[in-house]
Motif scaffolding. Sequence first.
Motif, PDB file in Angstrom:
ATOM      1  N   UNK A 238       0.818  -1.229   0.000  1.00  0.00           N
ATOM      2  CA  UNK A 238       0.000   0.000   0.000  1.00  0.00           C
ATOM      3  C   UNK A 238       0.844   1.267   0.000  1.00  0.00           C
ATOM      4  N   UNK A 239       1.926   1.279   0.786  1.00  0.00           N
ATOM      5  CA  UNK A 239       2.787   2.465   0.842  1.00  0.00           C
ATOM      6  C   UNK A 239       3.467   2.709  -0.500  1.00  0.00           C
ATOM      7  N   UNK A 240       3.887   1.645  -1.174  1.00  0.00           N
ATOM      8  CA  UNK A 240       4.515   1.772  -2.497  1.00  0.00           C
ATOM      9  C   UNK A 240       3.538   2.402  -3.487  1.00  0.00           C
ATOM     10  N   UNK A 298       8.318  -2.295 -11.140  1.00  0.00           N
ATOM     11  CA  UNK A 298       9.330  -1.249 -10.972  1.00  0.00           C
ATOM     12  C   UNK A 298       9.231  -0.180 -12.047  1.00  0.00           C
ATOM     13  N   UNK A 299       8.457  -0.461 -13.099  1.00  0.00           N
ATOM     14  CA  UNK A 299       8.360   0.485 -14.229  1.00  0.00           C
ATOM     15  C   UNK A 299       6.911   0.955 -14.345  1.00  0.00           C
ATOM     16  N   UNK A 367      14.488   6.891  -0.204  1.00  0.00           N
ATOM     17  CA  UNK A 367      13.222   7.498  -0.599  1.00  0.00           C
ATOM     18  C   UNK A 367      12.782   7.041  -1.998  1.00  0.00           C
ATOM     19  N   UNK A 368      13.225   5.844  -2.389  1.00  0.00           N
ATOM     20  CA  UNK A 368      12.844   5.243  -3.680  1.00  0.00           C
ATOM     21  C   UNK A 368      12.451   3.797  -3.422  1.00  0.00           C
ATOM     22  N   UNK A 369      11.184   3.451  -3.689  1.00  0.00           N
ATOM     23  CA  UNK A 369      10.704   2.100  -3.392  1.00  0.00           C
ATOM     24  C   UNK A 369      11.269   1.043  -4.340  1.00  0.00           C
ATOM     25  N   UNK A 370      11.762   1.445  -5.504  1.00  0.00           N
ATOM     26  CA  UNK A 370      12.283   0.463  -6.451  1.00  0.00           C
ATOM     27  C   UNK A 370      13.477  -0.317  -5.893  1.00  0.00           C
ATOM     28  N   UNK A 371      14.222   0.286  -4.993  1.00  0.00           N
ATOM     29  CA  UNK A 371      15.337  -0.437  -4.372  1.00  0.00           C
ATOM     30  C   UNK A 371      14.830  -1.579  -3.492  1.00  0.00           C
TER      31      UNK A 371
END
Length: 396
Positions: A238-240, A298-299, A367-371
């Motif tokens: 949900x946060x993502x 991620x995209x 501060x980047x969820x993709x990591x």
Amino acid sequence: MEKLDENGLNKASRTLLLIGVLFVAINLRPALSGIGPLIEFIQQDIAISETLLGLLTTLPLLAFGVISTITPLFTKRFGIGNTLTGALILLTSGILIRSIGGIFSLYLGTILLGIAIAFGNVLIPALIKRNFPHKAGIVTSLYSGIMSFGAAIAAGLSVPLVVELNLGWRGSLAIWAVLAIIALIIWIPNIKRINRTPPRRSFKEAMKKLSGSLLVWKLALYMGLQSLAFYVVLAWLPAILIDRGIDASYAGWMLSLSQATGIIGAILIPIWAGARKDQRLVIVSLIIVEVLALIALMIPQLGLMELWVGIIGLVLGGSFGLALLLIVLRSSDAETATELSGIVQSIGYFIAATGPFLAGLIFDLTEVWNYSLLLLILVAVLKLIMGVGVGKDQKV
């Protein structure tokens, strides 16, 4: 005269026992999956960081790790039926304690319900091995499917219970105590249907034997990596999505979608895997699909967010059901299944406990969820390596 099985049960008694097992199973996820969509409500009421909020998912996993190992001690003394009864009472208490006060009650209740769920996690595969050994694939699919169903319902209803019924986040969490009480009422008559047999070996002897097996360690690592991915998604999906502009209510329903498709995976995959002597093809297929869906997630420009979330849920639900089935299939008898389930889930959940915390920490730092999603891809690769080892037809 109606034929009795090796445990002295007729068909009606086995059916009632299965119903009892399924009612226990449906309680093993709502207390956990209901917390993710409520993170923002809790944070508004109690000012704590994402990392500390991640502990609300991590603490039950730590409890799983500690309690899973020693669960056979309880069953050797009290029996499976009585141990599960105590677990349901503790689960109800933990849910209520978590919902009545401030930070201390929030974390204390979380630990207690985590302990309770740990007992259920370990003992239901043992019950399947003991009472339904010839239908392990089908019964495991029902069990893991209804667990996923409970998770999906809780994830989807958490925010509406706060917003539309005005229960607040505490009321939204507390409501699941009602389901636990119903399960307790249904379970108690089943205690007499589970005959207690004297243990063949001590807890110490069992742990010494199992801890020296490479297969046990591979199975534990496979279970742990699978659970790590599941609980990262449960805690942070949900946060993502909110970070990408989706409102909280819809993000909660997206988590519910992942849990709903997880039901399909949890039902179908154990049946597919249970029909085969070798499960390696199943494991490899699931991981390929999982990695592709994570890359797509991620995209954001690719769109089709609902599709990728649904696929991830399907694969993780199926992988969870498969991990439980592997515990049953790799055990030679019910006592071994209890011991194997305990040690595998203990090691596995200690690994899984790092997931939500690490994912939250990575986001706090970058501060980047993709990591954090990249972490899940790495986990999938490691899971493939372990899975190829445990997929072979062999016994502990």
